[in-house]
Design a protein around this motif. Sequence first.
Motif, PDB file in Angstrom:
ATOM      1  N   UNK A 103       0.783  -1.197   0.115  1.00  0.00           N
ATOM      2  CA  UNK A 103      -0.212  -0.171   0.043  1.00  0.00           C
ATOM      3  C   UNK A 103       0.513   1.185   0.148  1.00  0.00           C
ATOM      4  N   UNK A 104       1.929   1.182   1.085  1.00  0.00           N
ATOM      5  CA  UNK A 104       2.795   2.353   0.824  1.00  0.00           C
ATOM      6  C   UNK A 104       2.150   3.678   1.383  1.00  0.00           C
ATOM      7  N   UNK A 105       2.386   4.760   0.584  1.00  0.00           N
ATOM      8  CA  UNK A 105       1.565   5.909   0.673  1.00  0.00           C
ATOM      9  C   UNK A 105       0.556   6.449   0.128  1.00  0.00           C
ATOM     10  N   UNK A 106       0.211   5.390  -0.891  1.00  0.00           N
ATOM     11  CA  UNK A 106      -0.834   5.374  -1.712  1.00  0.00           C
ATOM     12  C   UNK A 106      -2.264   5.620  -0.968  1.00  0.00           C
ATOM     13  N   UNK A 107      -3.388   6.019  -1.655  1.00  0.00           N
ATOM     14  CA  UNK A 107      -4.599   5.968  -1.077  1.00  0.00           C
ATOM     15  C   UNK A 107      -5.497   4.862  -0.915  1.00  0.00           C
ATOM     16  N   UNK A 108      -5.321   4.005  -1.887  1.00  0.00           N
ATOM     17  CA  UNK A 108      -5.894   2.527  -2.095  1.00  0.00           C
ATOM     18  C   UNK A 108      -4.765   1.891  -2.768  1.00  0.00           C
ATOM     19  N   UNK A 109      -5.261   0.478  -2.721  1.00  0.00           N
ATOM     20  CA  UNK A 109      -4.202  -0.381  -3.229  1.00  0.00           C
ATOM     21  C   UNK A 109      -3.658  -0.365  -4.468  1.00  0.00           C
ATOM     22  N   UNK A 110      -4.695   0.045  -5.385  1.00  0.00           N
ATOM     23  CA  UNK A 110      -4.351   0.042  -6.894  1.00  0.00           C
ATOM     24  C   UNK A 110      -3.736   1.467  -7.205  1.00  0.00           C
ATOM     25  N   UNK A 111      -3.949   2.474  -6.338  1.00  0.00           N
ATOM     26  CA  UNK A 111      -3.460   3.877  -6.657  1.00  0.00           C
ATOM     27  C   UNK A 111      -4.328   4.822  -6.015  1.00  0.00           C
ATOM     28  N   UNK A 112      -4.910   5.917  -6.707  1.00  0.00           N
ATOM     29  CA  UNK A 112      -5.577   6.878  -6.328  1.00  0.00           C
ATOM     30  C   UNK A 112      -6.959   6.649  -6.437  1.00  0.00           C
ATOM     31  N   UNK A 113      -7.495   5.706  -7.142  1.00  0.00           N
ATOM     32  CA  UNK A 113      -8.725   5.393  -7.389  1.00  0.00           C
ATOM     33  C   UNK A 113      -9.155   4.350  -6.860  1.00  0.00           C
ATOM     34  N   UNK A 114     -10.361   4.154  -6.019  1.00  0.00           N
ATOM     35  CA  UNK A 114     -10.990   3.030  -5.526  1.00  0.00           C
ATOM     36  C   UNK A 114     -11.237   1.884  -6.554  1.00  0.00           C
ATOM     37  N   UNK A 115     -10.618   0.747  -6.211  1.00  0.00           N
ATOM     38  CA  UNK A 115     -11.294  -0.524  -7.039  1.00  0.00           C
ATOM     39  C   UNK A 115     -11.658  -1.608  -6.218  1.00  0.00           C
ATOM     40  N   UNK A 116     -11.968  -2.580  -7.018  1.00  0.00           N
ATOM     41  CA  UNK A 116     -12.735  -3.711  -6.288  1.00  0.00           C
ATOM     42  C   UNK A 116     -11.493  -4.512  -5.367  1.00  0.00           C
ATOM     43  N   UNK A 117     -10.283  -4.402  -5.874  1.00  0.00           N
ATOM     44  CA  UNK A 117      -9.200  -4.711  -4.869  1.00  0.00           C
ATOM     45  C   UNK A 117      -9.096  -4.166  -3.519  1.00  0.00           C
ATOM     46  N   UNK A 121      -9.483  -6.150  -0.056  1.00  0.00           N
ATOM     47  CA  UNK A 121      -8.273  -5.825   1.264  1.00  0.00           C
ATOM     48  C   UNK A 121      -8.662  -5.518   2.515  1.00  0.00           C
ATOM     49  N   UNK A 122     -10.160  -4.578   2.230  1.00  0.00           N
ATOM     50  CA  UNK A 122     -10.769  -4.229   3.416  1.00  0.00           C
ATOM     51  C   UNK A 122     -11.352  -5.457   4.202  1.00  0.00           C
ATOM     52  N   UNK A 144      -5.286   3.621   8.584  1.00  0.00           N
ATOM     53  CA  UNK A 144      -5.865   4.660   7.824  1.00  0.00           C
ATOM     54  C   UNK A 144      -6.752   4.147   6.689  1.00  0.00           C
ATOM     55  N   UNK A 145      -6.098   3.152   5.963  1.00  0.00           N
ATOM     56  CA  UNK A 145      -6.881   2.663   5.111  1.00  0.00           C
ATOM     57  C   UNK A 145      -8.482   2.153   5.297  1.00  0.00           C
TER      58      UNK A 145
END
Length: 181
Positions: A103-117, A121-122, A144-145
Amino acid sequence: MPAVLGYWDIRGLAHAIRLLLEYTNTPYEDKKYCASGEGPDYDISQWTNEKEKLGLDFPNRRGRERGDVTCLRTHSKPVAEEKLKLEYLEELPGKLKLFSQFLGDRKWFAGEKLTYVDFLAYDVLDQHRMFAPKCLDQLKNLKDFLDRFEALEKIAAYMSSGRYMKAPVFWRTAQWSNRKE
């Protein structure tokens, strides 16, 4: 025609799908099959009496239908057994650290947009938080996620509704989270 999500009357593998359906405002029927009686020989006739009538290629798998599309569950989660709990908890920090690093410092696991992943993960992270409440204490980005996901307007509304199921996560034969809260 609304989607039909058929699954046992537990959170289980259907939880991420329920979250996604709620988030996307997809109309659906949450068909929950109930087992009755005393174990280990539970009465699962509510499912077995219906499964052959559903028109599914693999009716032993609960799934989701919408029109001419059917998505089936194809695997099962292992039951948490007390004798394995300590070993599992010893390995858990290392496993969760991999999620945190990814995840690092990204907002979501695949980047800046929410995806099914993120829905998957949640669910995984939330179950671990339920199993070992302090397991994310040293992993701020994962905490935070979870907070960010739960703050999504449609997710927050669903989680505060009577339709939301926190538990049971697993079927009644499991050693952990096998009862409604």
